[in-house]
Design an enzyme around this catalytic site. Structure first.
Site, mmCIF file in Angstrom:
data_model
loop_
_atom_site.group_PDB
_atom_site.id
_atom_site.type_symbol
_atom_site.label_atom_id
_atom_site.label_comp_id
_atom_site.label_asym_id
_atom_site.label_seq_id
_atom_site.Cartn_x
_atom_site.Cartn_y
_atom_site.Cartn_z
ATOM 1 N N SER A 27 0.822 -1.216 0.000
ATOM 2 C CA SER A 27 0.000 0.000 0.000
ATOM 3 C C SER A 27 0.854 1.263 0.000
ATOM 4 C CB SER A 27 -0.914 0.020 1.224
ATOM 5 O OG SER A 27 -1.692 -1.151 1.299
HETATM 6 N N1 SAH Z 1 -0.910 -3.922 3.677
HETATM 7 C C1 SAH Z 1 -0.403 -4.776 2.629
HETATM 8 C C2 SAH Z 1 -1.371 -4.778 1.481
HETATM 9 C C3 SAH Z 1 -1.208 -5.895 0.550
HETATM 10 S S1 SAH Z 1 -2.417 -5.894 -0.762
HETATM 11 C C4 SAH Z 1 0.934 -4.210 2.196
HETATM 12 O O1 SAH Z 1 1.088 -2.995 2.292
HETATM 13 O O2 SAH Z 1 1.791 -4.952 1.741
HETATM 14 C C5 SAH Z 1 -3.749 -6.743 -0.019
HETATM 15 C C6 SAH Z 1 -3.481 -8.126 0.467
HETATM 16 O O3 SAH Z 1 -4.725 -8.703 0.835
HETATM 17 C C7 SAH Z 1 -2.875 -9.077 -0.572
HETATM 18 O O4 SAH Z 1 -1.701 -9.631 -0.055
HETATM 19 C C8 SAH Z 1 -3.956 -10.134 -0.771
HETATM 20 O O5 SAH Z 1 -3.441 -11.427 -1.023
HETATM 21 C C9 SAH Z 1 -4.695 -10.079 0.552
HETATM 22 N N2 SAH Z 1 -6.043 -10.598 0.518
HETATM 23 C C10 SAH Z 1 -7.017 -10.424 -0.407
HETATM 24 N N3 SAH Z 1 -8.142 -11.071 -0.055
HETATM 25 C C11 SAH Z 1 -7.862 -11.693 1.129
HETATM 26 C C12 SAH Z 1 -8.611 -12.517 2.001
HETATM 27 N N4 SAH Z 1 -9.864 -12.878 1.738
HETATM 28 N N5 SAH Z 1 -8.024 -12.974 3.117
HETATM 29 C C13 SAH Z 1 -6.738 -12.643 3.415
HETATM 30 N N6 SAH Z 1 -5.976 -11.847 2.646
HETATM 31 C C14 SAH Z 1 -6.536 -11.390 1.508
#
Ligand code: SAH
Length: 212
Positions: A60
């Site tokens: 993010s």
């Molecule tokens: N805060 C993280 C954001 C990663 S993007 C960062 O800054 O790195 C969002 C993440 O949510 C991804 O890794 C994706 O795999 C995860 N995600 C999406 N749907 C999900 C779910 N149902 N359960 C767990 N994780 C999920």
């Protein structure tokens, strides 16, 4: 390029965009972001932008990390926080330094494993990681007084609202694919749930099921 001066510049940019919680800014200034990226991208770690982390997912944008953290903490200190979507682990690391315990769920196993190593490297031992569908929350560890989702559902999962303690707050992007998403805040009170729409955002979708 990963110097303290470069990091300070990022924090100033985030502040200019309207973040006022000094405790959040202080922790972000002190936390390296480049270790949450592949080496080939680490030179961009201190730009205020989201960056790819593989598996079609993104780390993010710093402003958004700051905004969500600030919103989560605005209603008072948080002890037990659930994070949906560990991803790189960067948001997890910020949270871990501002609340007592973080429970973070990720559906893509290799991302979770990488995040685990990075959090260990930073000696953040108050984080509990789980490989599961975070749309279901983490019922065994709830209720939570804070929940933060880094992935956007079309409609807020009832499970997340159910796992909020009274006085608890959920910070989550919500919106249909291809339609504008909004960052939303849900507060649970004795009388029910209060919803606030904060600002337009762009997040990866919340997807059900897990990837081994
Ligand atoms: N805060 C993280 C954001 C990663 S993007 C960062 O800054 O790195 C969002 C993440 O949510 C991804 O890794 C994706 O795999 C995860 N995600 C999406 N749907 C999900 C779910 N149902 N359960 C767990 N994780 C999920």
């Amino acid at each position: 390029m990963t110097s303290q001066r470069t990091r300070d510049r990022l924090i100033e940019r985030v502040r200019e965009k309207g973040i006022t919680d000094e405790s959040v800014l202080k922790i972000m200034r002190a936390t390296p972001r480049h270790i949450f990226l592949d080496e080939a991208l680490s030179h961009r770690a201190y730009e205020d932008s989201s960056l790819p982390i593989g598996f079609q997912q993104t780390l993010s944008q710093p402003y958004i990390v700051a905004r969500m953290t600030e919103l989560l903490l605005a209603a008072g200190p948080r002890e037990r926080v659930l994070e949906v979507g560990t991803g790189s682990g960067y948001q997890t690391a910020i949270l871990a330094q501002l609340v007592e315990r973080v429970f973070s769920v990720e559906r893509i196993r290799p991302l979770q494993e990488q995040a685990r190593q990075r959090l260990r490297h930073l000696r953040l031992y108050n984080v509990h990681l789980r490989h599961a569908d975070g749309g279901m929350g983490w019922p065994q560890r709830g209720p939570f007084d804070g929940i933060l989702s880094a992935a956007a559902p079309e409609v807020v999962p009832q499970e997340l609202l159910d796992q909020l303690a009274i006085g608890g707050r959920l910070v989550i992007p919500v919106g249909k694919k291809g339609v504008q998403q909004h960052l939303c805040v849900y507060d649970k009170t004795e009388d029910g749930i209060n919803e606030q729409k904060i600002e337009p955002v762009l997040f990866v979708p919340l997807v059900s099921g897990v990837v081994a």
